[in-house]
Write a protein that holds these residues in place. Sequence first.
Motif, PDB file in Angstrom:
ATOM      1  N   GLY A 272     -70.560   7.644   4.737  1.00 39.50           N
ATOM      2  CA  GLY A 272     -69.330   7.158   5.347  1.00 39.50           C
ATOM      3  C   GLY A 272     -69.380   7.208   6.862  1.00 39.50           C
ATOM      4  N   GLN A 273     -69.933   8.278   7.413  1.00 43.37           N
ATOM      5  CA  GLN A 273     -70.016   8.406   8.868  1.00 43.37           C
ATOM      6  C   GLN A 273     -70.880   7.311   9.475  1.00 43.37           C
ATOM      7  OE1 GLN A 273     -71.392  12.451   8.552  1.00 43.37           O
ATOM      8  NE2 GLN A 273     -69.529  13.285   9.458  1.00 43.37           N
ATOM      9  N   CYS A 274     -71.980   6.992   8.830  1.00 41.45           N
ATOM     10  CA  CYS A 274     -72.858   5.940   9.359  1.00 41.45           C
ATOM     11  C   CYS A 274     -72.220   4.559   9.235  1.00 41.45           C
ATOM     12  CB  CYS A 274     -74.207   5.981   8.656  1.00 41.45           C
ATOM     13  SG  CYS A 274     -75.250   7.371   9.170  1.00 41.45           S
ATOM     14  N   CYS A 275     -71.518   4.318   8.145  1.00 42.18           N
ATOM     15  CA  CYS A 275     -70.826   3.036   8.002  1.00 42.18           C
ATOM     16  C   CYS A 275     -69.794   2.854   9.114  1.00 42.18           C
ATOM     17  CB  CYS A 275     -70.145   2.950   6.642  1.00 42.18           C
ATOM     18  SG  CYS A 275     -71.265   2.675   5.245  1.00 42.18           S
TER      19      CYS A 275
ATOM     20  N   ARG B 281     -73.805  13.743  14.529  1.00 43.49           N
ATOM     21  CA  ARG B 281     -73.290  13.666  15.886  1.00 43.49           C
ATOM     22  C   ARG B 281     -73.582  12.277  16.453  1.00 43.49           C
ATOM     23  NH1 ARG B 281     -71.800  17.811  14.181  1.00 43.49           N
ATOM     24  NH2 ARG B 281     -71.479  19.824  15.248  1.00 43.49           N
ATOM     25  N   ARG B 282     -72.598  11.721  17.114  1.00 42.86           N
ATOM     26  CA  ARG B 282     -72.739  10.391  17.702  1.00 42.86           C
ATOM     27  C   ARG B 282     -72.086  10.368  19.070  1.00 42.86           C
ATOM     28  NH1 ARG B 282     -69.287   6.053  18.093  1.00 42.86           N
ATOM     29  NH2 ARG B 282     -70.257   3.992  18.239  1.00 42.86           N
ATOM     30  N   GLY B 283     -72.741   9.740  20.042  1.00 44.95           N
ATOM     31  CA  GLY B 283     -72.191   9.631  21.380  1.00 44.95           C
ATOM     32  C   GLY B 283     -72.245   8.202  21.888  1.00 44.95           C
TER      33      GLY B 283
ATOM     34  N   TYR C 206     -78.178  18.259  23.584  1.00 48.07           N
ATOM     35  CA  TYR C 206     -76.879  18.908  23.387  1.00 48.07           C
ATOM     36  C   TYR C 206     -76.429  18.801  21.927  1.00 48.07           C
ATOM     37  CZ  TYR C 206     -71.839  19.722  24.019  1.00 48.07           C
ATOM     38  OH  TYR C 206     -70.554  20.188  23.923  1.00 48.07           O
ATOM     39  N   PHE C 207     -76.518  17.605  21.369  1.00 48.10           N
ATOM     40  CA  PHE C 207     -76.118  17.404  19.977  1.00 48.10           C
ATOM     41  C   PHE C 207     -77.057  18.126  19.012  1.00 48.10           C
ATOM     42  CE2 PHE C 207     -73.825  13.118  20.893  1.00 48.10           C
ATOM     43  CZ  PHE C 207     -72.675  13.810  21.218  1.00 48.10           C
ATOM     44  N   ALA C 208     -78.341  18.126  19.327  1.00 51.75           N
ATOM     45  CA  ALA C 208     -79.311  18.792  18.456  1.00 51.75           C
ATOM     46  C   ALA C 208     -78.986  20.276  18.327  1.00 51.75           C
ATOM     47  CB  ALA C 208     -80.723  18.603  19.000  1.00 51.75           C
ATOM     48  N   GLU C 209     -78.614  20.907  19.425  1.00 46.86           N
ATOM     49  CA  GLU C 209     -78.258  22.321  19.381  1.00 46.86           C
ATOM     50  C   GLU C 209     -76.991  22.538  18.553  1.00 46.86           C
ATOM     51  OE1 GLU C 209     -78.221  26.445  19.998  1.00 46.86           O
ATOM     52  OE2 GLU C 209     -79.783  24.892  19.994  1.00 46.86           O
ATOM     53  N   GLN C 210     -76.020  21.627  18.669  1.00 43.51           N
ATOM     54  CA  GLN C 210     -74.819  21.730  17.847  1.00 43.51           C
ATOM     55  C   GLN C 210     -75.162  21.627  16.357  1.00 43.51           C
ATOM     56  OE1 GLN C 210     -72.017  18.726  19.141  1.00 43.51           O
ATOM     57  NE2 GLN C 210     -71.155  20.080  20.704  1.00 43.51           N
ATOM     58  N   ILE C 211     -76.043  20.703  16.025  1.00 43.12           N
ATOM     59  CA  ILE C 211     -76.458  20.540  14.625  1.00 43.12           C
ATOM     60  C   ILE C 211     -77.203  21.769  14.137  1.00 43.12           C
ATOM     61  CG2 ILE C 211     -78.072  19.255  13.150  1.00 43.12           C
ATOM     62  CD1 ILE C 211     -77.217  16.716  14.645  1.00 43.12           C
ATOM     63  N   ARG C 212     -78.080  22.305  14.972  1.00 48.89           N
ATOM     64  CA  ARG C 212     -78.831  23.503  14.596  1.00 48.89           C
ATOM     65  C   ARG C 212     -77.896  24.663  14.274  1.00 48.89           C
ATOM     66  NH1 ARG C 212     -80.546  28.225  16.153  1.00 48.89           N
ATOM     67  NH2 ARG C 212     -79.244  28.145  18.028  1.00 48.89           N
TER      68      ARG C 212
END
Length: 260
Positions: free
Chosen positions: A82-85, A173-175, A249-255
């Motif tokens: 859903g997020q990717c759509c 995460r998307r920016g 930045y997003f990678a660290e949030q995901i980790r």
Amino acid sequence: MDLHTVTDVISAPEPGMWRPGDAWLGGGTALFGEPRPSISRLLDLPSAGWPALTVRDDGVEVAATCTVAELYRGLGEYPIAGQCCHSFLASFKIWNVATVGGNLCSALPAGPMISLCSALGGVCLLIDASGAERSVPVADFVVDDGRTLLRDGELLRSIFLPWAALRGRTAFRRGSLHRHGRSAVLLIGVLGEDGGLELTVTAATRRPWVFRFSAVPSELSTALAAIPPEAWTDDVHGRPVWRAHLTRYFAEQIRVELSA
């Protein structure tokens, strides 16, 4: 945009019908987006009547002609799908026309179906003009901005997504430069049943980059440093230095999220 050089449209085509000057037609949202004077004939794939989604014991087969709307109705219960759509810079009208296969074959860095299928370990089924088949991981299918592994006359038939990844724990995460703008950075983390982590970087880079770890690492900056300067996307939607910063930045949030 009209394609003024096209003289024929062939319904329910077979792979062997392809000839120089042909183009496979899915939804057409990308194909008709710019002049293509080299095309003289369109081979209409939706008229072949492929089932949009085929459920298997080990996963789901997504037809290249499956529209975004059909994918959302069929797999929208899984958060990452859903997020990717919803990452499309598109209206509901486009959702009902644009196809998953078309998004992959356009090979635009911001293509959210590329993000989804790469992150879930998707595998493309390709068929050439002789009818011979080959399988290629989605992460390898897109090789650069606007370029894929497709050979002349070859078509993308379907994408297989395994249940193990689709049902797994994910982080997204998307920016973008604007609230409803085109994706400038899109990262997906998938936590495996064995505790391993897969981090997929798209949109910020010219092709997907997938990083695999046997366990959630203590940091990701060292791995992300493997992305060379020329691999970052550079266009009006964001400069490389900003995309690289947001990726880290997003990678660290995901980790942190998936290690909780």
